[in-house]
Design a protein around this motif. Structure first.
Motif, PDB file in Angstrom:
ATOM      1  N   GLU A 106      79.230   7.340 155.209  1.00 55.92           N
ATOM      2  CA  GLU A 106      79.217   8.213 156.379  1.00 55.92           C
ATOM      3  C   GLU A 106      80.317   9.248 156.234  1.00 55.92           C
ATOM      4  O   GLU A 106      81.332   8.999 155.608  1.00 55.92           O
ATOM      5  CB  GLU A 106      79.498   7.436 157.669  1.00 55.92           C
ATOM      6  CG  GLU A 106      78.412   6.514 158.105  1.00 55.92           C
ATOM      7  CD  GLU A 106      78.747   5.869 159.436  1.00 55.92           C
ATOM      8  OE1 GLU A 106      77.845   5.771 160.260  1.00 55.92           O
ATOM      9  OE2 GLU A 106      79.904   5.463 159.647  1.00 55.92           O
ATOM     10  N   ARG A 108      83.318  11.067 158.078  1.00 54.42           N
ATOM     11  CA  ARG A 108      84.234  10.746 159.184  1.00 54.42           C
ATOM     12  C   ARG A 108      85.134  11.944 159.430  1.00 54.42           C
ATOM     13  O   ARG A 108      85.585  12.590 158.488  1.00 54.42           O
ATOM     14  CB  ARG A 108      85.106   9.539 158.844  1.00 54.42           C
ATOM     15  CG  ARG A 108      84.375   8.301 158.415  1.00 54.42           C
ATOM     16  CD  ARG A 108      83.948   7.462 159.588  1.00 54.42           C
ATOM     17  NE  ARG A 108      83.080   6.373 159.167  1.00 54.42           N
ATOM     18  CZ  ARG A 108      83.279   5.115 159.462  1.00 54.42           C
ATOM     19  NH1 ARG A 108      84.318   4.750 160.167  1.00 54.42           N
ATOM     20  NH2 ARG A 108      82.410   4.202 159.059  1.00 54.42           N
ATOM     21  N   ILE A 110      88.650  12.651 161.531  1.00 55.19           N
ATOM     22  CA  ILE A 110      89.767  12.000 162.225  1.00 55.19           C
ATOM     23  C   ILE A 110      90.762  13.079 162.639  1.00 55.19           C
ATOM     24  O   ILE A 110      91.144  13.914 161.819  1.00 55.19           O
ATOM     25  CB  ILE A 110      90.464  10.984 161.293  1.00 55.19           C
ATOM     26  CG1 ILE A 110      89.448   9.966 160.782  1.00 55.19           C
ATOM     27  CG2 ILE A 110      91.635  10.316 161.995  1.00 55.19           C
ATOM     28  CD1 ILE A 110      89.785   9.386 159.440  1.00 55.19           C
ATOM     29  N   SER A 126      88.369   9.594 166.333  1.00 53.59           N
ATOM     30  CA  SER A 126      87.526   9.761 165.151  1.00 53.59           C
ATOM     31  C   SER A 126      86.055   9.669 165.538  1.00 53.59           C
ATOM     32  O   SER A 126      85.703   9.078 166.561  1.00 53.59           O
ATOM     33  CB  SER A 126      87.864   8.722 164.090  1.00 53.59           C
ATOM     34  OG  SER A 126      87.556   7.431 164.552  1.00 53.59           O
ATOM     35  N   ALA A 128      81.943   9.532 163.421  1.00 51.32           N
ATOM     36  CA  ALA A 128      81.252   9.315 162.151  1.00 51.32           C
ATOM     37  C   ALA A 128      79.794   9.710 162.286  1.00 51.32           C
ATOM     38  O   ALA A 128      79.209   9.622 163.368  1.00 51.32           O
ATOM     39  CB  ALA A 128      81.354   7.850 161.740  1.00 51.32           C
ATOM     40  N   LEU A 135      77.819  15.211 162.028  1.00 51.77           N
ATOM     41  CA  LEU A 135      79.270  15.311 162.216  1.00 51.77           C
ATOM     42  C   LEU A 135      79.607  16.587 162.981  1.00 51.77           C
ATOM     43  O   LEU A 135      80.411  16.573 163.907  1.00 51.77           O
ATOM     44  CB  LEU A 135      79.990  15.293 160.867  1.00 51.77           C
ATOM     45  CG  LEU A 135      81.502  15.179 160.935  1.00 51.77           C
ATOM     46  CD1 LEU A 135      81.916  13.822 161.492  1.00 51.77           C
ATOM     47  CD2 LEU A 135      82.096  15.386 159.551  1.00 51.77           C
TER      48      LEU A 135
END
Length: 160
Positions: A106, A108, A110, A126, A128, A135
């Protein structure tokens, strides 16, 4: 691994706006430079839409580069201590750092918020998604609660 920063600069004189500098997201996810620039701009847009209008001024990446001392490169900044120091070089009160990476197949994103005056960690969020477009759709979900904390606000609690 470079980290992004959003440096929030408090006006030194009464009535001056808090300046918000959104730096490029770190790219440990193998995205193209154009994709990273685009997602960084989405974070920047969410910050503009979240902080109180008139009391905050969001700086462009070009403005930030202009304010950095010669020889200082954001891509060399790899930890929270460095991010806080960069924020201080810019005259910032807060720094939001961020990174895009892949984990468990995935993407991500953050984001973390630090207070430049005390170097205190304030919050992290965060999101995902399996696809990059997923995203992209979630950038406001991660940037909005972090930007709210700039002024001491918190997102409302929702019950599922």
């Amino acid at each position: 691994m470079a980290l992004a920063c959003v440096a929030l600069l408090t006006g030194t004189a009464a009535g001056e706006p808090v300046r918000v500098a959104v730096l490029e997201l770190g790219n440990a996810g193998g995205l193209s430079p154009a994709e990273v620039d685009y997602l960084t701009d989405q974070v920047r847009t969410t910050v503009v839409e979240t902080v109180p209008e008139g009391s905050h001024l969001v700086m462009t990446r070009e403005s930030i580069q202009e304010l950095l001392p010669d020889g200082v490169k954001l891509t060399d900044c790899l930890d929270a201590v460095c991010e806080v120091e960069i924020g201080r070089m810019l005259g910032a009160d807060f720094v939001i750092s961020g990174e895009i990476l892949t984990f468990a197949e995935e993407y991500r994103l953050i984001l973390k918020l630090h207070d430049c005056n005390s170097a205190a960690f304030m919050t992290s969020e965060s999101v995902a998604a399996k696809e990059l477009t997923g995203l992209e759709a979630q950038v406001p979900d991660v940037a909005w609660p972090v930007a709210l904390r700039i002024d001491g606000r918190r997102p409302p609690v929702t019950m599922d």
